[in-house]
Design a protein around this motif. Structure first.
Motif, PDB file in Angstrom:
ATOM      1  N   TYR A 375       0.809  -1.223   0.000  1.00 59.80           N
ATOM      2  CA  TYR A 375       0.000   0.000   0.000  1.00 59.80           C
ATOM      3  C   TYR A 375       0.847   1.280   0.000  1.00 59.80           C
ATOM      4  O   TYR A 375       0.314   2.390  -0.110  1.00 59.80           O
ATOM      5  N   LEU A 376       2.168   1.127   0.117  1.00 60.11           N
ATOM      6  CA  LEU A 376       3.062   2.290   0.125  1.00 60.11           C
ATOM      7  C   LEU A 376       3.930   2.368  -1.131  1.00 60.11           C
ATOM      8  O   LEU A 376       4.641   3.356  -1.337  1.00 60.11           O
ATOM      9  N   GLN A 377       3.881   1.362  -1.965  1.00 62.51           N
ATOM     10  CA  GLN A 377       4.841   1.260  -3.068  1.00 62.51           C
ATOM     11  C   GLN A 377       4.711   2.376  -4.101  1.00 62.51           C
ATOM     12  O   GLN A 377       5.705   2.759  -4.714  1.00 62.51           O
ATOM     13  N   GLU A 378       3.520   2.881  -4.297  1.00 62.00           N
ATOM     14  CA  GLU A 378       3.334   3.958  -5.281  1.00 62.00           C
ATOM     15  C   GLU A 378       3.213   5.323  -4.625  1.00 62.00           C
ATOM     16  O   GLU A 378       2.817   6.302  -5.265  1.00 62.00           O
ATOM     17  N   ASN A 379       3.551   5.388  -3.344  1.00 67.26           N
ATOM     18  CA  ASN A 379       3.390   6.637  -2.600  1.00 67.26           C
ATOM     19  C   ASN A 379       4.647   7.495  -2.744  1.00 67.26           C
ATOM     20  O   ASN A 379       5.729   7.117  -2.285  1.00 67.26           O
ATOM     21  N   GLY A 380       4.508   8.647  -3.358  1.00 66.16           N
ATOM     22  CA  GLY A 380       5.656   9.513  -3.590  1.00 66.16           C
ATOM     23  C   GLY A 380       6.171  10.202  -2.342  1.00 66.16           C
ATOM     24  O   GLY A 380       7.268  10.772  -2.360  1.00 66.16           O
ATOM     25  N   ALA A 381       5.407  10.160  -1.254  1.00 66.75           N
ATOM     26  CA  ALA A 381       5.815  10.862  -0.037  1.00 66.75           C
ATOM     27  C   ALA A 381       6.774  10.050   0.820  1.00 66.75           C
ATOM     28  O   ALA A 381       7.306  10.554   1.811  1.00 66.75           O
ATOM     29  N   ILE A 382       6.991   8.793   0.440  1.00 62.79           N
ATOM     30  CA  ILE A 382       7.839   7.932   1.260  1.00 62.79           C
ATOM     31  C   ILE A 382       8.712   7.077   0.344  1.00 62.79           C
ATOM     32  O   ILE A 382       8.256   6.591  -0.687  1.00 62.79           O
ATOM     33  N   GLN A 383       9.974   6.945   0.704  1.00 60.70           N
ATOM     34  CA  GLN A 383      10.922   6.160  -0.086  1.00 60.70           C
ATOM     35  C   GLN A 383      11.187   4.835   0.622  1.00 60.70           C
ATOM     36  O   GLN A 383      11.781   4.795   1.695  1.00 60.70           O
ATOM     37  N   LEU A 384      10.727   3.741   0.025  1.00 60.59           N
ATOM     38  CA  LEU A 384      10.957   2.431   0.629  1.00 60.59           C
ATOM     39  C   LEU A 384      12.388   1.972   0.383  1.00 60.59           C
ATOM     40  O   LEU A 384      13.030   2.359  -0.602  1.00 60.59           O
ATOM     41  N   GLU A 385      12.888   1.139   1.281  1.00 59.69           N
ATOM     42  CA  GLU A 385      14.201   0.536   1.095  1.00 59.69           C
ATOM     43  C   GLU A 385      14.134  -0.510  -0.026  1.00 59.69           C
ATOM     44  O   GLU A 385      13.058  -0.874  -0.500  1.00 59.69           O
ATOM     45  N   VAL A 398       9.254   7.355  11.092  1.00 61.87           N
ATOM     46  CA  VAL A 398       9.613   7.216   9.680  1.00 61.87           C
ATOM     47  C   VAL A 398      10.385   8.445   9.211  1.00 61.87           C
ATOM     48  O   VAL A 398      10.025   9.590   9.509  1.00 61.87           O
ATOM     49  N   GLU A 399      11.433   8.174   8.465  1.00 65.60           N
ATOM     50  CA  GLU A 399      12.277   9.253   7.960  1.00 65.60           C
ATOM     51  C   GLU A 399      11.462  10.230   7.112  1.00 65.60           C
ATOM     52  O   GLU A 399      10.792   9.834   6.159  1.00 65.60           O
ATOM     53  N   GLY A 400      11.478  11.488   7.504  1.00 60.90           N
ATOM     54  CA  GLY A 400      10.794  12.531   6.748  1.00 60.90           C
ATOM     55  C   GLY A 400       9.311  12.672   7.024  1.00 60.90           C
ATOM     56  O   GLY A 400       8.637  13.470   6.363  1.00 60.90           O
ATOM     57  N   GLN A 401       8.783  11.908   7.991  1.00 57.74           N
ATOM     58  CA  GLN A 401       7.345  11.955   8.286  1.00 57.74           C
ATOM     59  C   GLN A 401       7.126  12.086   9.799  1.00 57.74           C
ATOM     60  O   GLN A 401       7.139  11.094  10.529  1.00 57.74           O
ATOM     61  N   SER A 402       6.942  13.295  10.254  1.00 57.89           N
ATOM     62  CA  SER A 402       6.731  13.526  11.677  1.00 57.89           C
ATOM     63  C   SER A 402       5.408  12.894  12.132  1.00 57.89           C
ATOM     64  O   SER A 402       4.382  13.033  11.467  1.00 57.89           O
ATOM     65  N   GLY A 403       5.460  12.169  13.254  1.00 54.71           N
ATOM     66  CA  GLY A 403       4.248  11.563  13.796  1.00 54.71           C
ATOM     67  C   GLY A 403       3.821  10.280  13.115  1.00 54.71           C
ATOM     68  O   GLY A 403       2.739   9.761  13.380  1.00 54.71           O
ATOM     69  N   VAL A 404       4.666   9.769  12.217  1.00 55.61           N
ATOM     70  CA  VAL A 404       4.396   8.490  11.541  1.00 55.61           C
ATOM     71  C   VAL A 404       5.485   7.504  11.954  1.00 55.61           C
ATOM     72  O   VAL A 404       6.677   7.815  11.856  1.00 55.61           O
ATOM     73  N   TYR A 405       5.074   6.329  12.392  1.00 57.59           N
ATOM     74  CA  TYR A 405       6.011   5.335  12.905  1.00 57.59           C
ATOM     75  C   TYR A 405       5.860   4.023  12.143  1.00 57.59           C
ATOM     76  O   TYR A 405       4.780   3.692  11.661  1.00 57.59           O
ATOM     77  N   ALA A 406       6.945   3.271  12.066  1.00 55.01           N
ATOM     78  CA  ALA A 406       6.911   1.937  11.461  1.00 55.01           C
ATOM     79  C   ALA A 406       7.564   0.953  12.417  1.00 55.01           C
ATOM     80  O   ALA A 406       8.635   1.236  12.973  1.00 55.01           O
TER      81      ALA A 406
END
Length: 547
Positions: A375-385, A398-406
């Motif tokens: 569900y994150l693969q096409e999301n431009g706001a986050i870069q997956l490893e 999460v890097e670059g996303q305040s208040g978002v955790y993984a």
């Protein structure tokens, strides 16, 4: 109502600092409590771990009052009974303890003493503008939502999971093939309702990080102020001929997966079962299905778990499970799955590249998992490893996303345990996910609190109980074995240079728990010291934590 109960055979509170003692309670059948003395004070508490019931008298007590279970690493605060580390969810009950008229007494309720636990305080009527959404319903999610309520968070909490059940103890699926959800769900629906935690059974399709909302397959969206991504792993299939087309070839991740496997085995059993993969899942399933079936494990390594544990230790596991009748084809590669002569829609055999044909009424794949981040693969706001995981900092933000955790299987985070030096690593361990969830909950409920360090702990059932602590993000180059490996009674110390980076043990409790506490304090003996016979159980535990 609390009553006074006399402790059998004890006339005074004569424990020394660091001592713990299980005692019987007069007037209560099978009633026991644990006494432990820390910092000059004697505490009375539940005698058994609230995870799987291990006697805590066998655990490790630290100078600052951490009591760690010898079996699976659950840790409790002796002063409060609260959970410090996974996998336990329920805290220990605490009891007043005192001397009177030449005897020792405790004060407590009979039911609580018998239960050997207390219920966590999670009841809440949600209020305010804060909204936490948790994607996923596994160990990390459960650890996060319970800890949020325990730590006083009053906002809305919503769990969105594509599984058709409440959060479960997933370890019981592969280790015991339990298909009854009532036996593996951590908490009841009433529990979630009382804690004002909403549970949604649906699949997350996308996340809008700018507008802070999560969209699900049914079309509904959930706004959030804080987001916890805990979507776990997706079992890998084999892209080989026959494996996609034929039925009775199974992955294992969910309760429906277990139900399907057991359905194929049938009540009469007597099936030919081929397990592809000789890592933890494959070995556990082989062990669980070995009774009254013909089970064969196919592995690419020369010994099971060789990459993680080394050949010498892997062969111990192989020998153990072989005693249950399981056969092994190691150093083997799969070529294809072939149809059954009786039913062309079902698998009938597995062909190996060396020409071997293995009869198979069913096949279970245990060839690893990928981070469930579709569900994150096409999301431009986050870069997956590269492996599809999500990079975080030490707080699992999460890097670059305040208040978002993984957290959990999808999280790649800096590891600061022995030999880690901040190396980015992804760990697929149940305890790691739950501890990360607890850490994130603390960050949300108390933003100024620093993340609490923990040592990864893992366990497995492979003919005997394996305990494991530490991690090897930078590999290991030597292993020292103590004990009697030929009898599957051993402790294996994995070293990078002279630094012990991981410990595995069987029938050597509490070596693993003691090692984990020494790792937290940077006090593990060197590999040379261990090779020369030094025991970790003889090493004192200082109070200072250094990771």
């Amino acid at each position: 109502m609390a009553q006074e109960y006399k402790i059998k055979g004890l006339s005074a509170l004569d424990l020394k600092n660091g001592e713990k003692r299980e005692v019987e309670v007069e007037g209560i059948e099978n009633g026991k409590v644990l006494l432990a003395r820390v910092g000059g004070t004697t505490h009375a508490m539940s005698s058994n771990c609230t995870h799987y019931g291990a006697p805590l008298k066998l655990g490790v007590l630290t100078p600052e009052g951490r009591l760690t279970c010898a079996w699976h690493g659950a840790c409790f605060n002796v002063g409060t009974g609260d959970v410090e580390d996974a996998p336990a969810l329920d805290p220990l009950a605490k009891f007043d303890v005192y001397e009177k008229s030449g005897a020792v007494y405790i004060k407590g309720e009979e039911a609580t003493i018998k239960a050997s636990r207390r219920n966590p305080n999670v009841k809440c009527a949600a209020q305010g503008q804060e909204k936490v959404v948790v994607v996923g319903g596994g160990s990390g999610a459960m650890g996060a939502v319970q800890a949020l309520r325990e730590q006083g968070f009053k906002g809305d909490i919503t769990i969105i999971s594509k599984e058709p059940n409440l959060p479960i103890d997933r370890t019981k699926l592969s280790k015991a093939l339990i298909a009854d959800k009532s036996k593996v769900e951590w908490r009841s629906q009433d529990w979630f309702d009382s804690a004002s935690i909403a549970t949604v059974s649906d699949e997350v399709k996308s996340v809008d990080f700018k507008s802070k909302s999560v969209s699900i397959k049914s079309g509904k969206s959930y706004p959030y102020t804080k987001l916890i991504l805990a979507s776990g792993g997706t079992p890998k299939a084999l892209p080989l001929p026959g494996f996609k087309e034929l039925s009775n070839i199974f992955l294992l991740r969910t309760i429906p997966d277990v139900q399907a496997i057991l359905g194929a085995v049938g009540e009469k059993k007597g099936k030919n079962v081929v397990i592809i993969g000789s890592s933890f899942i494959g070995m556990e399933v082989a062990n669980a299905l070995s009774s009254n079936n013909t089970v064969t494990v196919v592995g690419m390594e020369e010994a099971p778990l060789e990459r993680v544990m080394g050949s010498e230790v892997g062969k111990i596991f192989q020998k153990l499970i072989s005693k249950n009748g399981v056969k092994f084809h190691m150093g083997a590669s799969v070529d294809s799955a072939k149809a059954s002569n009786d039913d062309q829609s079902k698998v009938g055999s597995v062909s190996l590249k060396d020409g071997t044909s293995l009869p198979a009424d069913l096949v279970v794949l245990g060839v690893g998992v990928s981070p469930a981040t579709e569900y994150l693969q096409e999301n431009g706001a986050i870069q997956l490893e590269k492996d599809g995981s999500v990079k975080t900092n030490e707080s699992f933000e999460v890097e670059g996303q305040s208040g978002v955790y993984a957290i959990g299987d999808i999280a790649t985070y800096p590891y600061h345990g022995p030999g880690g030096n901040g190396s980015l690593t992804r760990i697929e361990h149940w305890n790691v996910a739950q501890n990360a969830g607890r850490s994130v909950a603390a960050s949300i409920a108390k933003p100024n609190v620093a993340p609490k360090p923990f040592i990864p702990i893992f366990w497995s059932a492979m003919g005997s109980q394996l305990r494991y602590c530490g991690n090897t993000p930078n590999g290991w180059d030597d292993v020292v074995l103590q004990g009697q490996p030929d009898e599957a009674k051993f402790a294996a110390f994995y070293g990078k240079g002279e630094t012990v980076v991981a410990v595995a043990s069987m029938q050597m409790d509490p070596v693993m728990s003691q090692s984990a506490e020494l790792m937290r304090r940077s006090k593990m003996p060197s590999l040379s010291e261990l090779r020369n016979g030094k025991s970790v159980l003889d090493v004192g535990l200082p109070s200072e934590v250094k990771i």
